[in-house]
Structures are given as structure tokens and as C-alpha cells.
Enzyme design. Structure first.
Site, PDB file in Angstrom:
ATOM      1  N   ASP A  71      -2.903 -12.876 -17.562  1.00  0.00           N
ATOM      2  CA  ASP A  71      -1.933 -11.901 -18.052  1.00  0.00           C
ATOM      3  C   ASP A  71      -2.359 -10.534 -17.514  1.00  0.00           C
ATOM      4  O   ASP A  71      -3.561 -10.261 -17.414  1.00  0.00           O
ATOM      5  CB  ASP A  71      -1.949 -11.842 -19.578  1.00  0.00           C
TER       6      ASP A  71
ATOM      7  N   LYS B 194       6.147 -11.463 -21.329  1.00  0.00           N
ATOM      8  CA  LYS B 194       5.395 -11.423 -22.581  1.00  0.00           C
ATOM      9  C   LYS B 194       5.686 -10.101 -23.286  1.00  0.00           C
ATOM     10  O   LYS B 194       5.634  -9.039 -22.665  1.00  0.00           O
ATOM     11  CB  LYS B 194       3.898 -11.554 -22.262  1.00  0.00           C
TER      12      LYS B 194
ATOM     13  N   LYS C 164       6.341 -15.728 -23.326  1.00  0.00           N
ATOM     14  CA  LYS C 164       5.157 -15.802 -24.178  1.00  0.00           C
ATOM     15  C   LYS C 164       5.242 -14.713 -25.239  1.00  0.00           C
ATOM     16  O   LYS C 164       5.654 -13.593 -24.950  1.00  0.00           O
ATOM     17  CB  LYS C 164       3.877 -15.622 -23.350  1.00  0.00           C
TER      18      LYS C 164
END
Length: 228
Positions: free
Chosen positions: A95, A157, A187
């Protein structure tokens, strides 16, 4: 609304410990919990990748890491170098946070070019972008997520869980789900502390959850950290 078993929820959790003071014993515990409860991955700081890789060898648990947060202002060169470094160390996916200074300045081409450069450096591995919805208004959320999707990230995300990132909400996850379409995944991160929270977020459209409260979510026991 879909129902989920404990095992199904566990398989959609990346068990997270990225606090600055996490010790070797803490990382060993996180990896052991991943194996015990069937979590999708262990999300740890880059320095601990070799240890996690060793501890999780032969299992289906992924070694995951994150970089570029909580500020996002490192240069593109640095982020690309970090991407290559964590891959060389053995990370299965990562990430990262883009440059919101560029985004807030309306320099959208540069914002997107940085994301694309990091995606290219991943060489086909899973890349999740931290969109830090807590610092964006509704129009900005749509713009940032759309640019990230077009730049080729694997997951959108909603937050890193740090700084101004904020907690995952049903509305934000639904927004990401609409933008993601069928090409990109979603996510959720931030404030997901119970099994009910997790099910609600999964039903909103998330396909993966990042949380340090993983064990409590699947057992109902124990405490959760304030960092996700």
C-alpha cells in the site's frame, strides 16, 4: 445483504501492525495470528519483511507492507525506489500514499503520473493506494479515486488509518465500489473493530479489510489498537 462466516471474514482481513514501536516479538505474534486465524496477509513495516517472509513460508498468508505515509510528500523517485526495495525484500503486495500536495494544487497530471510510476515499479504485483478520504471533500474523493484507477492500481483504499485518513464508512466504501467497477478492487481501513463492522463494510463493497483489531473481530476477545 450477504452473510459471512467467521472464516470468510478472516480470509478478507490483512492483519496490520505498522506502529513505529512494533518489536520483533510483536511481528512474530502477528504472523502467528495470521496462521492461526486464516487472515489474508500480515501488514507490517518494510524492515520486517524478511522476518515475516521466513515465518510465513509455505503458508497462503501474504507478506504485505506500506510506505509513503502518513505525509505522502516523498518524491516519485523515492517511492519508486521503495516499491522496488520492498519487492526485493519479498513483499507480495504493498500500500502507498500519493502526493496530496500535488492533488490539492490541481496538478492532476503529476499526481497521476506518480501513481503510474509506482504501479510500473511493482511489475504486476498488487498495489493499493491510500486515498485518505478524511482530507478530501466529495468531489475530490471522486477525482482522486478516478485518477488512481486510471493509473492502474489494483485496489482503491479509503484511508491509511493515520493522520487525516479517517475511518471507513459505508458511504465511502460504496463510492469507491462504484468508481472501481469491475476492473479495480476496494480495500477498507480505519475504525473496523468488530465482526459486525467488518460485515457491514464488506456488504458495502469492500473486498479486503486492513485492521489491527483482527483477532477481536474473529473471536470477540481481546483489545484493538488505535492504529489501523
Amino acid at each position: 445483504m450477504a452473510t459471512f462466516t467467521v472464516e470468510q471474514v478472516a480470509a478478507k482481513i490483512q492483519h496490520t501492525l505498522v506502529t513505529p514501536n512494533a518489536s520483533e516479538e510483536d511481528i512474530k505474534r502477528v504472523c502467528e495470528e495470521c496462521l492461526t486465524y486464516g487472515f489474508d496477509g500480515a501488514m507490517i513495516q518494510p524492515a520486517w519483511i524478511p522476518l515475516a517472509k521466513k515465518l510465513l513460508a509455505g503458508s497462503k498468508v501474504k507478506v504485505c507492507t506500506a510506505f509513503g505515509y502518513p505525509m505522502g510528500g516523498a518524491t516519485t523517485f523515492t517511492k519508486v525506489a521503495e516499491a522496488r526495495d520492498v519487492i526485493a525484500a519479498g513483499a507480495d503486495e504493498f500500500d502507498f500514499m500519493p502526493n496530496y500536495g500535488l492533488f490539492k494544487s490541481g496538478r492532476y497530471d503529476e499526481f497521476a503520473q506518480e501513481i503510474a510510476a509506482v504501479v510500473k515499479a511493482a511489475e504486476g504485483r498488487v498495489v493499493k493506494i491510500m486515498l485518505e478520504f478524511g482530507m478530501l471533500n466529495e468531489e475530490e474523493k471522486v477525482k482522486a479515486a478516478t485518477l488512481a484507477k486510471e493509473a492502474g492500481v489494483t485496489y482503491l483504499k479509503n484511508s491509511s488509518g493515520w493522520g487525516q485518513g479517517g475511518h471507513a464508512t459505508v458511504e465511502d466504501i460504496q463510492l469507491l465500489r462504484r468508481i472501481a467497477g469491475t476492473e479495480t478492487r476496494v480495500k477498507a481501513s480505519g475504525g473496523i473493530r468488530t465482526f459486525e463492522d467488518a460485515v457491514k463494510i464488506l456488504n458495502a463493497g469492500a473486498e479486503m479489510i486492513g485492521t489491527s483489531g483482527s483477532v477481536k473481530i474473529v473471536t470477540g476477545l481481546g483489545e484493538t489498537s488505535t492504529v489501523y
